[in-house]
Design an enzyme around this catalytic site. Structure first.
Site, PDB file in Angstrom:
ATOM      1  CE  LYS A  98      -3.948   1.496   2.890  1.00  0.00           C
ATOM      2  NZ  LYS A  98      -4.804   1.031   4.008  1.00  0.00           N
ATOM      3  CB  SER A 117      -8.012   2.736   3.055  1.00  0.00           C
ATOM      4  OG  SER A 117      -7.109   2.291   4.049  1.00  0.00           O
ATOM      5  CB  SER A 151      -8.049  -0.381   5.822  1.00  0.00           C
ATOM      6  OG  SER A 151      -8.895   0.731   5.970  1.00  0.00           O
TER       7      SER A 151
END
Length: 463
Positions: free
Chosen positions: A79, A155, A179
């Site tokens: 990420k 996310s 997330s």
């Protein structure tokens, strides 16, 4: 050997025995990213030269007769809130891309590469991790490999898309309120949110320090365990990373359930469910022989308190950016942060006091049970751009309610493995929740379900 859909364990074994070179594996991953990232929008940065150089070093070590690490040659991605040397740490934002390049990798990247893994790039995410959908207004939405018109969840949306779409066998994400678990559920893969403090967050962009976790997403329990083992250990760079004994779990994954006491989480976790979520939980409970149900007290209030802490701590972190560059935020993120900045400090104090009470009550439950089973999301992946869904006859906002079953768990830092139930047409995940520091038990239950065929990461039809 075609490694395009091989798992991390298979790749490492093949590289370690000379059946395939690390360079061939990396070249295959880079080609697949080139072929499919246009559809999935999972990657924001690809570090091809770095990856090939690292693969060359792994192959040279093999040629010298050196023993390779347990993740030798395994491509992985992170990420884009993880520091990657030479890249600005975007954290999903427009503002972040203007930062100078990070001088050093995040601790977890260093630890995976020390085990032989090879970083191939950074992944799309919701702005500043304040997102459950995977829709980023600056970089575009990541797309679900099982249906490109649907959300990945957020996310860590790019992490979910990259693993589920077969671009990499392993990715790292973050989980503050869900997330890692939400993209794992929506994309039909395995995800691990470890105990708060188990894995170092050093050199990653924070969201809510008292709630943030980092962890892996993969297509099998075995691969989760390999990554988890490689990343463990205290780190002075993260004051929240506990000085706790390293607990390798790889050798415990075939032990079965034994005398584990397992129950379904009741009350709050049996409400706000679409039929597919209820079916997934029922399938897992049936496979485990679970008939008992235990209520987690005040879970709905815990979710509300998690929101208070999230918005106030998050706002505090971003105040200067909000003052200087308000128009460069996603308006939905900016407005929630501004609302948090206006909340009285006493609200945060009350939420933290309730948090201590709630944690003590939940830990009492683990004197009577080892594992709790709960839904990961209330539904399968909604359509991109979907604003509301109708649940129990009430129209509710999608973004605010995707994490209804994840927030009460991360609120007190419990370890969770999400396992994918391959329903048709879309998969959905189930949470396996254990007491603090017992990731080994959660992974053991996940492995038992996977071996029995009750859970699996389905391969998307278009890939």
């Amino acid at each position: 050997m075609d490694t395009s859909w091989s798992g991390a364990a298979e790749i490492a074994s093949a590289v370690g025995t000379g059946k395939v070179t690390a360079r061939a594996v990396v070249d295959g991953a880079l080609q697949k990213i080139d072929d499919h990232n246009g559809a999935l929008n999972a990657f924001t940065d690809v570090v091809a030269e770095r990856a090939r150089a690292r693969a060359k070093a792994v192959d040279a070590a093999f040629a010298r007769g050196e023993k390779l690490g347990p993740l030798a040659g395994v491509p992985f991605a992170v990420k884009n809130l993880f520091d990657v040397a030479g890249l600005p740490t975007r954290a999903g934002s427009k503002i972040g891309r203007d930062l100078p390049p990070a001088p050093r990798d995040a601790t977890l990247i260093e630890r995976l590469e020390a085990a032989g893994a090879i970083l191939v790039g950074a992944l799309n995410m919701g702005e500043y991790a304040y997102d459950f959908t995977g829709e980023n207004i600056h970089d575009g939405p990541s797309r679900n490999p099982h249906d490109l018109t649907r959300m990945t969840g957020g996310s860590s949306g790019g992490s979910g898309a990259a693993v589920a779409g077969g671009l990499v066998p392993l990715a790292l994400g973050s989980d503050t309120n869900g997330s890692i678990r939400v993209p794992s559920s929506f994309c039909g893969i395995f995800g691990l949110k470890p105990t708060y403090g188990r894995l170092s967050r050093a050199r990653s962009f924070p969201f809510v320090f008292s709630l943030d976790h980092l962890g892996p997403l993969a297509r099998s329990t075995r691969d989760l365990a390999l990554a988890y083992d490689a990343m463990q250990g205290p780190d002075e760079g993260d004051p929240g990373c506990a000085v706790h004994a390293v607990q390798p779990v790889g050798g415990k994954l075939t032990r079965g359930l034994g005398d584990l006491r397992i129950a379904r989480a009741g009350g709050h976790f049996c409400t706000a469910l679409f039929a597919e979520a209820e079916e997934a939980v029922s399938r897992v409970c049936t496979a485990l022989g679970v008939s008992r149900e235990i209520d987690i007290p005040e879970a709905a209030r815990a979710r509300a308190a998690a929101y208070v802490i999230t918005t106030i701590e998050g706002a505090s972190l971003h105040l200067e950016r909000l003052r200087r560059r308000p128009d460069d935020f996603d308006p939905a993120v900016r407005d929630r942060l501004l609302a948090g900045a206006m909340l009285p400090a006493v609200y945060l104090d009350r939420a933290q006091k309730f948090r201590r009470w709630y944690r003590a009550r939940v830990l009492e439950l683990f004197k009577d049970v080892d594992v709790l089973i709960a839904p990961a999301t209330p539904c399968t992946a909604p359509e991109l751009g979907q604003v509301t869904f109708k649940l129990e006859g009430v129209e509710l906002p999608v973004r605010a309610n995707i994490g209804i079953h994840t927030q009460p768990i991360s609120f007190i830092g419990l370890p969770v493995v999400v396992v994918p139930v391959p329903l048709s047409p879309m998969p959905i995940g189930v949470q396996i929740i254990t007491a603090p520091w017992r990731e080994d038990i959660a992974l053991r239950v996940a492995q038992t379900l996977e071996a029995a065929g009750a859970v699996a990461a389905p391969r998307p039809l278009q890939f």
